[in-house]
Design a protein around this motif. Structure first.
Motif, short mmCIF file in Angstrom:
data_model
loop_
_atom_site.label_atom_id
_atom_site.label_comp_id
_atom_site.label_asym_id
_atom_site.label_seq_id
_atom_site.Cartn_x
_atom_site.Cartn_y
_atom_site.Cartn_z
N UNK A 170 0.87 -1.17 0.00
CA UNK A 170 0.00 0.00 0.00
C UNK A 170 0.90 1.21 0.00
N UNK A 171 0.67 2.03 -0.98
CA UNK A 171 1.55 3.19 -1.10
C UNK A 171 1.46 4.02 0.16
N UNK B 76 1.27 7.04 2.54
CA UNK B 76 0.43 8.23 2.41
C UNK B 76 1.21 9.34 1.73
N UNK B 77 0.47 10.07 0.95
CA UNK B 77 1.11 11.17 0.23
C UNK B 77 1.70 12.17 1.21
#
Lengths: 232, 357
Positions: B25-26, B28-29
């Motif tokens: 899961x990328x 968080x920005x």
């Protein structure tokens, strides 16, 4: 997902997060596409096994038929049970032959045409049985991309709404909406691609099986016709 | 069919589960934009900070004499704890350029027993006699007062004004002490004007003898000129007052100095009317210095006076052009509440600056 949650940056970008943050419409699209995918694969698996079994039974029946065994004997063996494929074709033809023979049919041409009709009907029934649910694959293969695209467009709309709400084009504001929108398209493609491939392969398989059935029907018709000639 | 459906659902569940687990899961920005710390600094803080503090320890490297006397806020903060109480109050005045009168009992109070270690400059007393007791203001005495160590604040004033509480507009900051005495800003030695406004310079008893108190002119125009132009430009904050009446201060007790932005505003207004003589633009030496006196409404009281007459004809042409510009541009729009400060101003007409700006 309203604008505020979109505007909140750092929404979790995982598969689950993408799903849970999505708008209800996008959620429905995703759920529908997932269900379609499940159903498609169920059809694919079933059809693959059904066709394999059908081909095996064709091979077995052809082996029996051309083994020199008496057709009466074969008919007695098969008529007791429900049959599919070539055996069903043979049983239907033999039954019609026997009925005509027992009734003392006068017209040779009438008997032959009846037998052909019965075999055609049986072939049609077999074909429709084989092709059952195959149309669903075609439908999913053509419609799923559009459904996914619909979810994508909806997600992009919410993204732009978020931009308008937060008055920021920051990537963190836009990205979650776009990600979930693209996730819908991905699901659509995920459902459509196997459906299209499987539909092409399975319909080809059905065509071949039906071709074999028709070939057998022609051959059997010829055999029965020769018998009629010998009897008359 | 049921088995196929089960198998399909199972397969999907497996794939989704695998995706949930193994697909990263990328994170968080994190916004790519790094926050830029921005300090909003009024220009006043720079233009008003002029003096140094005697108490500050001399830095090992002597600063050049022309170095800016401004001190950053951080510097002042660090210096403060070292200074005694009386000192620490003084720099604060300069920090806050707000016009609210802060009654400072720095110098004017005669009974002030504590020796003031810093030179407090430009004390402007409020017109209203806030302090009933006449505090004699000290005459400005350039140069270190060696004996003033324990000397009490009251100094003789030459102005009979009712002593108001002097307001300190400029307090010496703990600038890096310069080994050599800071250059005194020229003050006009004009006789006391009828208007009893005085620039106050207090010679303070300085514990640090190495730094003589600096004389400042009326307002910061001097500083700005010194800092920016390197051309001597004397501010005319006090009209006709060469007299510095320490302790008395200005008739209006607001803490004001003309800031650079206001000087620039004046300069911009003038430059709109000014057509510098063509051909002398590159001369570079065509600096015309005019002494302007203003009425409160922004008009000129008298003709501008040329401060640096030069025999060259071309210079006289340039000077005449500048004079015409000043005359034709009036009235000027300057903050009325600071009239005391721009009542008399010296302006440099530098073709490069005027045109470039």
């Amino acid at each position: 997902m309203d604008a505020t949650t979109l505007a909140a940056p750092a929404a979790e970008i995982s598969m689950l997060g993408l799903f849970w943050h999505a708008h209800i419409v996008v959620k429905l699209v995703m759920i529908g596409l997932l269900a379609a995918s499940v159903w498609c694969w169920a059809i694919i698996l079933e059809k693959v096994f059904v066709y394999r079994r059908a081909r095996a039974s064709l091979d077995r029946f052809e082996g029996n038929f051309w083994s020199g065994q008496s057709l009466e004997e074969l008919y007695h063996n098969l008529s007791g049970r429900s049959t599919t494929g070539m055996a069903a074709l043979f049983v239907a033809a033999m039954r019609e032959w026997k009925r005509s023979h027992e009734a003392g049919a006068l017209s040779r041409a009438g008997v032959q045409s009846r037998i052909e009709k019965v075999m055609d009907v049986t072939i049609g029934r077999e074909q429709s049985r084989l092709e059952d649910r195959l149309l669903f694959l075609a439908t999913v293969g053509s419609a799923a991309p559009f459904i996914g695209l619909f979810g994508t467009v909806w997600g992009i709309m919410t993204s732009f709404t978020a931009i308008a709400a937060s008055e920021s084009t920051n990537l963190a504001v836009v990205a979650p909406g776009i990600a979930e929108a693209l996730f819908a398209t991905a699901l659509g493609l995920l459902a459509a691609i196997p459906a299209v491939i499987a539909y092409n392969k399975l319909s080809n398989d059905v065509a071949r099986i039906v071709e074999r059935l028709e070939g057998f029907a022609d051959e059997f018709t010829a055999i029965l016709s020769r018998q009629l000639d010998e009897r008359s | 069919m049921r088995s196929a459906v089960t198998a399909s659902a199972l397969g999907h569940a497996l794939i989704i589960g695998w995706g949930l687990v193994s697909l990263p899961s990328t994170s968080a920005f994190t916004s790519a934009e790094k926050p830029l710390p921005v300090d909003l600094v009024s220009i006043d803080e720079f233009t008003q900070i002029t003096a140094g503090e005697e108490k500050a320890e001399p830095k090992p490297v002597p600063a050049p004499p022309m170095e800016r006397p401004e001190v950053t806020e951080a510097d002042r903060q660090t210096e403060k704890p070292q200074a005694p109480k009386a000192q620490s109050t003084a720099p604060e005045i300069a920090d806050v350029p707000k016009p609210e009168p802060k009654p400072r009992e720095v110098a004017a109070l005669p009974p002030a027993p504590e020796p003031k270690p810093e030179p407090v400059r430009q004390i402007e007393p409020a017109p209203a006699p806030k302090a009933p007791e006449p505090a004699p203001a000290a005459e400005a005495e350039p140069g270190p007062a060696p004996a003033a160590e324990a000397e009490p604040a009251p100094q003789p004033t030459n102005v009979p004004l009712p002593p108001a509480r002097p307001k300190i507009t400029e307090a010496p900051k703990p600038v890096e002490p310069k080994p050599e005495p800071p250059k005194p800003v020229e003050q006009k030695p004009t006789p006391p004007a009828p208007a009893p406004r005085e620039t106050v310079q207090k010679p303070d008893p300085k514990p640090a003898p190495q730094e003589p108190p600096r004389e400042t002119g009326g307002f910061d125009a001097d500083r700005i000129a010194a800092l920016l132009n390197k051309v001597p430009q004397s501010g005319g904050g006090v009209s006709g007052s060469g007299t510095q009446d320490p302790g008395q201060g200005m008739p209006s007790g607001t803490d004001m100095t003309l800031t650079m932005s206001e000087i620039d505003a004046l300069r911009r207004q003038i430059s709109q009317c000014w057509s510098p003589p063509i051909g002398v633009l590159d001369a570079g030496q065509m600096n015309v210095r005019l002494n302007l006196a203003f009425n409160p409404d922004g008009t000129l009281t008298r003709d501008p006076q040329l401060l640096n007459p030069n025999g060259q004809q071309i210079f006289m042409i340039a000077a005449e052009a500048a004079r015409r510009a000043v005359i034709s541009c009036q009235p000027y729009h300057l903050p009325a509440e600071k009239y005391d400060l721009w009542r008399e101003v010296n302006v440099n007409f530098d073709p490069r600056d005027m045109l470039g700006g």
